[in-house]
Design a protein around this motif. Structure first.
Motif, PDB file in Angstrom:
ATOM      1  N   CYS A  23     -18.869  72.988 -16.537  1.00 33.85           N
ATOM      2  CA  CYS A  23     -20.121  72.907 -17.296  1.00 33.85           C
ATOM      3  C   CYS A  23     -21.001  74.126 -17.022  1.00 33.85           C
ATOM      4  CB  CYS A  23     -20.866  71.631 -16.942  1.00 33.85           C
ATOM      5  SG  CYS A  23     -20.086  70.109 -17.539  1.00 33.85           S
ATOM      6  N   LEU A  50     -21.041  67.606 -20.612  1.00 35.80           N
ATOM      7  CA  LEU A  50     -22.032  66.949 -19.761  1.00 35.80           C
ATOM      8  C   LEU A  50     -21.885  65.430 -19.824  1.00 35.80           C
ATOM      9  CD1 LEU A  50     -25.237  69.082 -20.472  1.00 35.80           C
ATOM     10  CD2 LEU A  50     -24.020  68.921 -18.296  1.00 35.80           C
ATOM     11  N   LEU A  73     -20.937  72.077 -24.589  1.00 40.90           N
ATOM     12  CA  LEU A  73     -21.644  71.753 -23.347  1.00 40.90           C
ATOM     13  C   LEU A  73     -22.178  70.327 -23.383  1.00 40.90           C
ATOM     14  CD1 LEU A  73     -22.832  72.576 -20.632  1.00 40.90           C
ATOM     15  CD2 LEU A  73     -24.800  73.544 -21.846  1.00 40.90           C
TER      16      LEU A  73
END
Length: 498
Positions: A419, A395, A391
């Protein structure tokens, strides 16, 4: 109502919540705060915040709140029902903001195509259909079943008959779980040079793959690859770029080895990353087959890691373009990666490694085989560090597209949902990521330079002379692998030295 920015921390007895309020006149009488089991509600017009914690709180005299005028925030102390209990993922504020059993798609945008299964929506607890106690009883059983399914994940290509073609100009779907359409034509008109498709909003999946393969063959530059190969092998001291990229150490490899628990690597998120997570879509996803999403995660992790390794952990103003070009799901809207009638390759992970390796030899600043292999090992360490590491990298990649005035379209059709899916507990699975890490490393060990092949047009000297004389030119297609190109490069370099 506005959702305020907030921060969370905890100790053995309390959860500490800092809510930032700015540009309003503070009034204690206007504040409303409610604790109901694991739900905390805060209201101070125009701000409203509802957090659903993973475990229970209790409302008693130990609950306090205090306004800090200097920082323009309210510091709230929430007592835990069971002292000493650890509340996981408090740094993932977006998970706490989600409503219980949100519908999978709340958008009214006609370009977002709902799948038939999304017509079945989850019913809110307030309707009395879903019972928390029943969910709790089923939780352990469902978890063990999901864990076993994750361990048994099969990365072989499923044998599926291609759908019948109807209207070739009918809108096609692409993006996250093939839920979007008709986004790319306006973007291409505005100068989207990441896109490689002639007609992105109308090409069928197999046609996208065909165009991608043709572009990869055309784009491969033998002289460019030979130059980087010779420079790294014979003149490495004169080229700090490739040498530094090859010597770069992936921070996740170091983090994984330093962590005591290999199954629970500690990954921390900055306040900026938490704010970015709060902006993600808040919806659940009904996914028929999550494997294409894991393939997309694998490709984007490679693309971002290749760019990061090339510049020793940094990004440049061209990073969004490079990552987009490397990722077939972005540049060619290709989440299928192999044509429906192709029965040559059986393992999807091997196909991904070959596809991403070919593209890494076509587009980036540095095009070197050893750099590709080191990048795949970077991806391995990211996957081993778990979904929090995945993640964090997604991001960072998403932010490069989000800030661009043209490329932001790829956030709308892919990165935002991807995401959000990784963030959710019922989305991306840590065990599947670990399985994917081992499968990719195993497939990488079996890939050689002979397997990375490009189809090029070879013209001999006689053909060139005849063309100059006005005669018909004869073109010969030849298959070149990296060994062939490197042998030619070695011969040319040694001849120049003699």
């Amino acid at each position: 109502m506005l959702t305020p920015r907030f921060e969370l921390d905890q100790d053995d007895e309390f959860v500490y919540l800092k809510i930032h309020i700015s540009n309003i006149r503070f009034s204690a009488a206007a504040i409303e705060m409610v604790i109901n089991d694991n739900v905390f509600v805060f209201s101070l017009p125009p701000y409203y915040l509802r957090l659903r914690f993973p475990k229970s709180l209790i409302e008693n005299e130990d609950a306090t709140s205090k306004f800090d005028s200097k920082e323009e925030c309210i510091n709230i102390r929430l007592p835990k029902l069971n002292k000493g209990e650890n509340f996981p993922d408090l740094d993932l504020g977006a998970k706490l903001l989600a409503r219980l059993n949100e519908p999978s798609n709340t958008s009214n945008d006609p370009r977002i195509k709902e799948k038939p299964t999304s017509l079945i929506q989850e019913v809110d607890v307030s309707n009395g259909i879903i019972n928390d106690n029943e969910n709790a009883k089923q939780g352990s059983t469902q978890f063990s079943q999901l864990a076993q399914e994750a361990l048994d994940y099969d990365w072989e290509i499923p044998q599926v008959m291609p759908p019948p073609l109807t209207d070739l100009k009918a809108g096609v779907k692409y993006g996250f779980d093939n839920q979007y359409s008709e986004y790319l034509t306006p973007s291409v008109a505005n100068g989207n040079d990441i896109n490689e498709l002639s007609d992105p909003d109308h090409l069928q999946p197999d046609d996208r793959i065909m165009e991608r393969l043709i572009k990869e063959n055309i784009k491969f530059d033998m002289e460019y690859y030979a130059n980087d190969y010779i420079t790294a092998r014979y003149l490495s001291d004169e080229n700090d770029g490739i040498k530094s990229a090859l010597q770069f150490i992936c921070p996740y490899a170091k983090l994984f080895h330093e962590n005591e628990s290999k199954s629970n690597v500690k990954i921390e998120f900055s306040q900026k990353e938490q704010d970015l997570m709060n902006d993600l879509p808040r919806k659940s996803y009904l996914i028929d087959d999550p494997r294409p999403l894991y393939y997309t995660v694998l490709c984007i992790l490679f693309s971002y890691s290749y760019e990061a390794r090339s510049f020793q952990g940094e990004t440049t103003i061209e990073s969004a373009w490079t990552i987009g070009k490397l990722s077939p799901q972005i540049s060619c809207l290709d989440s299928q990666l192999i044509q429906s009638n192709n029965q040559t390759e059986k393992n999807m992970i091997r196909i991904i490694i070959l596809t991403m390796s070919r593209r890494a030899l076509d587009y980036p600043l540095y095009r070197h085989y050893d750099l590709i292999k080191k990048t795949w090992m970077d991806v391995y360490w990211i996957l081993r560090c778990g979904k929090r590491a995945v993640l964090k990298e997604l991001l960072a990649a998403r932010e490069l597209f989000r800030k661009h005035d043209i490329y932001y379209v790829y956030c709308k059709i892919l990165m935002d949902d991807l995401c959000a899916w990784v963030l959710r507990d019922d989305g991306c699975n840590d065990i599947v990521l670990r399985n994917l890490a081992h499968a990719s490393r195993k497939a990488l060990e079996k890939v050689t330079k002979n397997d990375i092949v490009f189809e090029k047009i070879i013209r001999d000297e006689a053909a060139s002379n005849s063309d100059e004389a006005g005669e018909a030119e004869e073109e010969e297609f030849s298959f070149l692998n990296l060994i062939d190109v490197e042998d030619l490069a070695d011969e040319a370099y040694l001849a120049s030295q003699d």
